[in-house]
Design a protein around this motif. Structure first.
Motif, PDB file in Angstrom:
ATOM      1  N   UNK A 136       0.830  -1.206   0.000  1.00 59.10           N
ATOM      2  CA  UNK A 136       0.000   0.000   0.000  1.00 59.10           C
ATOM      3  C   UNK A 136       0.858   1.246   0.000  1.00 59.10           C
ATOM      4  N   UNK A 137       1.951   1.221   0.770  1.00 53.36           N
ATOM      5  CA  UNK A 137       2.939   2.297   0.804  1.00 53.36           C
ATOM      6  C   UNK A 137       2.515   3.483   1.675  1.00 53.36           C
ATOM      7  N   UNK A 138       1.318   3.452   2.231  1.00 48.61           N
ATOM      8  CA  UNK A 138       0.889   4.479   3.187  1.00 48.61           C
ATOM      9  C   UNK A 138      -0.158   3.873   4.119  1.00 48.61           C
ATOM     10  N   UNK A 139       0.078   2.639   4.526  1.00 48.55           N
ATOM     11  CA  UNK A 139      -0.893   1.883   5.312  1.00 48.55           C
ATOM     12  C   UNK A 139      -0.831   2.351   6.767  1.00 48.55           C
ATOM     13  N   UNK A 140      -1.908   2.966   7.218  1.00 48.07           N
ATOM     14  CA  UNK A 140      -1.969   3.480   8.587  1.00 48.07           C
ATOM     15  C   UNK A 140      -3.413   3.497   9.036  1.00 48.07           C
ATOM     16  N   UNK A 173       4.247   1.013  10.834  1.00 41.73           N
ATOM     17  CA  UNK A 173       4.730   1.156  12.203  1.00 41.73           C
ATOM     18  C   UNK A 173       5.198   2.578  12.508  1.00 41.73           C
ATOM     19  N   UNK A 174       5.665   3.282  11.491  1.00 40.25           N
ATOM     20  CA  UNK A 174       6.148   4.652  11.725  1.00 40.25           C
ATOM     21  C   UNK A 174       5.006   5.586  12.113  1.00 40.25           C
ATOM     22  N   UNK A 175       3.781   5.210  11.793  1.00 39.60           N
ATOM     23  CA  UNK A 175       2.608   5.992  12.183  1.00 39.60           C
ATOM     24  C   UNK A 175       1.991   5.483  13.491  1.00 39.60           C
ATOM     25  N   UNK A 176       2.477   4.378  14.000  1.00 34.36           N
ATOM     26  CA  UNK A 176       1.864   3.699  15.142  1.00 34.36           C
ATOM     27  C   UNK A 176       2.559   4.159  16.431  1.00 34.36           C
ATOM     28  N   UNK A 177       2.148   5.296  16.949  1.00 38.26           N
ATOM     29  CA  UNK A 177       2.757   5.844  18.166  1.00 38.26           C
ATOM     30  C   UNK A 177       2.336   5.033  19.382  1.00 38.26           C
ATOM     31  N   UNK A 178       3.212   5.004  20.375  1.00 37.00           N
ATOM     32  CA  UNK A 178       2.937   4.292  21.612  1.00 37.00           C
ATOM     33  C   UNK A 178       2.815   5.268  22.777  1.00 37.00           C
ATOM     34  N   UNK A 179       2.155   4.810  23.828  1.00 37.20           N
ATOM     35  CA  UNK A 179       1.956   5.641  25.014  1.00 37.20           C
ATOM     36  C   UNK A 179       3.284   6.070  25.627  1.00 37.20           C
ATOM     37  N   UNK A 180       4.314   5.228  25.528  1.00 34.37           N
ATOM     38  CA  UNK A 180       5.615   5.512  26.136  1.00 34.37           C
ATOM     39  C   UNK A 180       6.574   6.229  25.205  1.00 34.37           C
ATOM     40  N   UNK A 181       6.145   6.570  24.005  1.00 34.19           N
ATOM     41  CA  UNK A 181       7.017   7.280  23.061  1.00 34.19           C
ATOM     42  C   UNK A 181       7.350   8.680  23.586  1.00 34.19           C
ATOM     43  N   UNK A 182       8.480   9.249  23.130  1.00 29.98           N
ATOM     44  CA  UNK A 182       8.788  10.637  23.477  1.00 29.98           C
ATOM     45  C   UNK A 182       7.668  11.569  23.031  1.00 29.98           C
TER      46      UNK A 182
END
Length: 361
Positions: free
Chosen positions: A221-225, A261-270
């Motif tokens: 897809x190249x922009x799968x989020x 994954x680059x769009x998949x932010x986590x609660x513990x991210x900066x």
């Protein structure tokens, strides 16, 4: 599909068309009359989907008939970018074997109609998750995990489609894909550069020196989020459509995984990363990126041991995309106020990508 009240955006997430991005409604009506059977003699309504920062997407309705119109942004465009014919043709084949891809109805190559080529495709009603849940939805950990599973599993299902049997072999050049991508995105950054950011040289040098061997090619897809998925409003863990296929091609599935994954932010991210990538996943309850990768590995069977490289590249690529939008705003080619702060987002993403290089954290 049933019609709704004509109040802008009701149930669709649309807004009145932004100034400077209006369509010639009479021209749209004439085009539809010549390409859509049984449309009838009725006025055309047009609203705009506000999300997305590349191609422009509009909701159109004539009586009870609804559809989506896609066209490039206004102003000068890079060569070969925003290829409406390619996007429409890709979807016309993909939707037959991957039902979550919307079906195109008609393509217009004549730029005299709306100022640029465009196409019209089916409209699917669904909820979009950006940085918050719809009103009235309780974001339980169970719901968040079920949504996460649906996102991962759908990506694995897309990568399992035989692109040759689908007639999509002509839409990409798998051989040398990753090397071209790295070189191409580095070149795009320099052509859109506006500020000196010291991390760029380190990142691009490291990418060039650590290129892994790609697995067997798949449709990507190249922009799968998450916000490129339409979810069933009655059950947000059920995906009803995958949208925004403008960059889809045949290539490296791990590249597609890393982009997601680059769009998949986590609660513990900066905080700097969570500010750059506003998404509901940062509030917790969703799979972590490591859990996302593990489920993908179990669903696809692919070796993911080289994913560090892909993640650095994915964050760099995302920074370049934002930079290309930001330079258009800085040159006055778009007036969209959303883009004024993209320069800071680019800088923060590049800082984060630099920190993801093994040994630099």
């Amino acid at each position: 599909m049933t019609a709704e009240a004509s109040r802008p955006g009701r149930g669709r997430g649309t807004i009145p068309v932004r100034p400077g991005e209006e369509l010639d409604v009479d021209a749209v009506r004439r085009f539809l009359s010549g390409h859509i059977e049984g449309l009838g003699d009725c006025p055309v309504e047009v609203e705009q989907f506000p999300s997305g920062a590349s191609n422009l997407t509009y909701w159109i309705r004539c009586g009870a008939w609804e559809a989506v119109l896609r066209r490039p942004p206004f102003g000068p465009l890079p060569p070969k970018a925003h290829d409406m014919k390619r996007e429409s043709s890709f979807l016309s084949r993909l939707h037959r074997v991957f039902p979550l891809a919307p079906r195109p109805y008609a393509f217009c190559e004549d730029p005299e109609v709306l100022g640029a080529p465009f196409y019209v495709m089916e409209y699917r009603r669904g909820a979009v998750l950006d940085d918050k849940f719809p009103p009235g939805v309780e974001a339980t950990p169970e719901l968040c995990r079920r949504i996460s599973y649906a996102v991962v599993d759908t990506l694995a299902e897309l990568h399992a489609v035989d692109y040759r049997e689908a007639g999509l072999g002509e839409f990409g050049r798998p051989e040398g894909f990753l090397q071209r991508q790295v070189g191409g995105w580095i070149d795009r950054y320099h052509r859109a550069k506006t500020d000196d950011i010291p991390q760029v040289d380190r990142i691009t040098r490291w990418l060039g020196d650590h290129l892994p061997a790609s697995p067997a090619a798949t449709i990507i897809h190249n922009d799968y989020k998450l916000n490129n998925l339409l979810l069933d409003p009655g059950d947000l863990s059920r995906i009803v459509a995958v949208v925004d296929w403008e960059m889809a091609t045949i290539g490296d599935p791990l590249f597609d995984l890393a982009v997601s994954l680059s769009y998949w932010a986590e609660e513990t991210d900066p905080e700097l990363l969570k500010e750059v990538l506003p998404t509901v996943t940062k509030y917790g309850g969703f799979l972590s990126r490591d859990e996302f990768v593990e489920r993908y590995w179990r669903r696809s069977g692919r070796d993911v041991s080289s994913l560090d490289f892909y993640m650095v590249f994915a964050y760099f690529k995302l920074a370049v995309i934002l930079q290309q939008i930001y330079v258009r705003w800085k040159r006055g080619q778009t007036q969209d106020p959303r883009f004024a702060g993209f320069g800071l987002r680019v800088r923060r993403l590049l800082e984060y990508a630099d920190g993801c290089i093994p040994g630099r954290a």
